[in-house]
Motif scaffolding. Sequence first.
Motif, PDB file in Angstrom:
ATOM      1  N   VAL A  89      14.385   0.368  -8.168  1.00 17.11           N
ATOM      2  CA  VAL A  89      15.800   0.379  -8.568  1.00 17.11           C
ATOM      3  C   VAL A  89      16.329   1.809  -8.634  1.00 17.11           C
ATOM      4  O   VAL A  89      17.401   2.121  -8.115  1.00 17.11           O
ATOM      5  N   MET A  90      15.535   2.704  -9.252  1.00 12.69           N
ATOM      6  CA  MET A  90      16.005   4.102  -9.372  1.00 12.69           C
ATOM      7  C   MET A  90      16.109   4.751  -8.007  1.00 12.69           C
ATOM      8  O   MET A  90      17.062   5.495  -7.741  1.00 12.69           O
ATOM      9  N   GLN A  91      15.152   4.452  -7.106  1.00 11.94           N
ATOM     10  CA  GLN A  91      15.217   5.027  -5.751  1.00 11.94           C
ATOM     11  C   GLN A  91      16.463   4.556  -5.028  1.00 11.94           C
ATOM     12  O   GLN A  91      17.122   5.310  -4.330  1.00 11.94           O
ATOM     13  N   VAL A 125       8.145   9.821 -14.286  1.00 14.62           N
ATOM     14  CA  VAL A 125       8.571   8.586 -13.611  1.00 14.62           C
ATOM     15  C   VAL A 125       9.971   8.777 -13.043  1.00 14.62           C
ATOM     16  O   VAL A 125      10.246   8.410 -11.899  1.00 14.62           O
ATOM     17  N   ILE A 126      10.841   9.398 -13.839  1.00 16.96           N
ATOM     18  CA  ILE A 126      12.208   9.655 -13.377  1.00 16.96           C
ATOM     19  C   ILE A 126      12.177  10.565 -12.154  1.00 16.96           C
ATOM     20  O   ILE A 126      12.843  10.320 -11.147  1.00 16.96           O
ATOM     21  N   ARG A 127      11.313  11.577 -12.206  1.00 15.72           N
ATOM     22  CA  ARG A 127      11.182  12.514 -11.076  1.00 15.72           C
ATOM     23  C   ARG A 127      10.603  11.788  -9.860  1.00 15.72           C
ATOM     24  O   ARG A 127      11.105  11.946  -8.738  1.00 15.72           O
ATOM     25  N   ASN A 128       9.552  10.990 -10.068  1.00 15.66           N
ATOM     26  CA  ASN A 128       8.926  10.254  -8.950  1.00 15.66           C
ATOM     27  C   ASN A 128       9.922   9.334  -8.251  1.00 15.66           C
ATOM     28  O   ASN A 128       9.800   9.049  -7.067  1.00 15.66           O
ATOM     29  N   ALA A 129      10.909   8.854  -9.012  1.00 14.29           N
ATOM     30  CA  ALA A 129      11.898   7.939  -8.427  1.00 14.29           C
ATOM     31  C   ALA A 129      13.054   8.713  -7.791  1.00 14.29           C
ATOM     32  O   ALA A 129      13.993   8.111  -7.289  1.00 14.29           O
ATOM     33  N   GLY A 130      12.992  10.052  -7.825  1.00  6.12           N
ATOM     34  CA  GLY A 130      13.989  10.853  -7.123  1.00  6.12           C
ATOM     35  C   GLY A 130      15.176  11.277  -7.980  1.00  6.12           C
ATOM     36  O   GLY A 130      16.169  11.773  -7.454  1.00  6.12           O
ATOM     37  N   HIS A 149       2.388  -5.853 -13.050  1.00 11.69           N
ATOM     38  CA  HIS A 149       3.503  -5.862 -13.986  1.00 11.69           C
ATOM     39  C   HIS A 149       4.809  -5.698 -13.205  1.00 11.69           C
ATOM     40  O   HIS A 149       4.775  -5.425 -11.997  1.00 11.69           O
ATOM     41  N   THR A 150       5.942  -5.886 -13.866  1.00 12.33           N
ATOM     42  CA  THR A 150       7.225  -5.736 -13.173  1.00 12.33           C
ATOM     43  C   THR A 150       7.718  -4.279 -13.199  1.00 12.33           C
ATOM     44  O   THR A 150       8.752  -3.969 -12.607  1.00 12.33           O
ATOM     45  N   SER A 151       6.956  -3.387 -13.847  1.00  9.75           N
ATOM     46  CA  SER A 151       7.403  -1.982 -13.942  1.00  9.75           C
ATOM     47  C   SER A 151       7.651  -1.308 -12.583  1.00  9.75           C
ATOM     48  O   SER A 151       8.560  -0.463 -12.491  1.00  9.75           O
ATOM     49  N   PRO A 152       6.885  -1.638 -11.507  1.00  7.10           N
ATOM     50  CA  PRO A 152       7.203  -0.981 -10.221  1.00  7.10           C
ATOM     51  C   PRO A 152       8.649  -1.209  -9.765  1.00  7.10           C
ATOM     52  O   PRO A 152       9.197  -0.378  -9.022  1.00  7.10           O
ATOM     53  N   TYR A 211       0.895   2.833  -4.896  1.00  4.28           N
ATOM     54  CA  TYR A 211       1.842   3.871  -5.296  1.00  4.28           C
ATOM     55  C   TYR A 211       2.882   3.325  -6.280  1.00  4.28           C
ATOM     56  O   TYR A 211       3.070   3.872  -7.364  1.00  4.28           O
ATOM     57  N   TYR A 212       3.549   2.229  -5.923  1.00  6.01           N
ATOM     58  CA  TYR A 212       4.603   1.697  -6.804  1.00  6.01           C
ATOM     59  C   TYR A 212       4.041   1.113  -8.092  1.00  6.01           C
ATOM     60  O   TYR A 212       4.622   1.239  -9.161  1.00  6.01           O
TER      61      TYR A 212
END
Length: 373
Positions: A184-186, A310-315, A176-179, A139-140
């Motif tokens: 961080v956003m969560q 992505v912004i939405r997925n992170a809440g 990758h480090t993208s997860p 998922y992440y």
Amino acid sequence: MTDLAPMSASLKKAIADADTQAALEAVRVSALGKKGSISALLATLGQMSPEERKEKGPAINGLKNEITVLIEARRAELEAYALEKRLAAEKVDITLPLRPAPAAAGRIHPVSQVIDEITAIFSDMGFAIAEGPDIETDYYNFTALNFPEGHPAREMHDTFFFSPGADGTRKLLRTHTSPVQIRVMQKTNEPPSAAYLTAPIDPPIRVVMPGRTYRNDSDQTHTPMFHQVEGLVIDKSSHIGQLRWVLEEFLKAFFEVESVKLRFRPSFFPFTEPSMEVDVQCDRSGNEVKIGQGSDWLEILGCGMVHPNVIRNAGLDPDVYQGFAWGMGIDRIAMLKYGMPDLRAFFDADKRWIDHYGFRPFDLPTLFGGLSS
Ligand code: DAH
């Protein structure tokens, strides 16, 4: 009344002959202890006539004082002698050359040094530093980053998967480090914990996220474990112009050059829209690649505006927040900056290599002290 001379002589000899504190103490007890010879003489004074006491008293007391003084003198002598012996045994030759202390002999790996350089530069620009786990969920690593289910981009990453767990899902080594962006956003968006009842921290978010990443790949410029640094800025009006400025400032500071030219090429990443790859101006004419001059280009990182999904997925609400992100290979820029030709040597644990390319432990990179000097 006994003649005191022989007793005096034998006690003086015993004191002179005593060569340890214990032997001296034995002599003292034999003369001045409760049952000592001098104490016995002193006890006789009580039975004497005043005239006799007048005559013998000073002699016996004189002997007592003389012996006490001699014993003290001998004790001091023995103490001085013991100290001298200890000093001689513990002698340090301060003219010997210094052995290097372990901390001075050890070396910092160039990757660690470069991570410190990167964090020094971004901290100075007001970024926070964050880290995420090496073992990630699908998922992440993919889904939250807008990789569609079954999309070929998932295959592109040569992912190392673990065997499925009890719930049937497979964990993986992050590719990758993208997860960490999502984590961080969560966190930013998390409801306040009971421990400190403050409101959730809203964006702006400015973070860099260095760490280990893994892909099933190995040649002169690829190793199965490598390092990336991710950057993320989220605010209400963040834009590509700021992204460009941040990257330029970073690259100038990192490569310690006056100016760099960047070239942005359109690209594709599922988690950014638009997506770009960035090339940095370089000179390849000599033995080593020189950044910030010449007429060649070298691909150095991927970046873009964070995809609304992505912004939405992170809440967070993508209608309110927008931002940019980038990801860069740390080993790659370390090779470029310090002229190390083969990436595989980074992880061979060869002491000769680390002696040559490593950094002294107290050479902490700072902007005011000069990053790499
Ligand atoms: N995660 C990408 C990779 O490993 C690199 C990357 C590209 C990261 C674009 C980003 C980005 O944050 O915006 O290939």
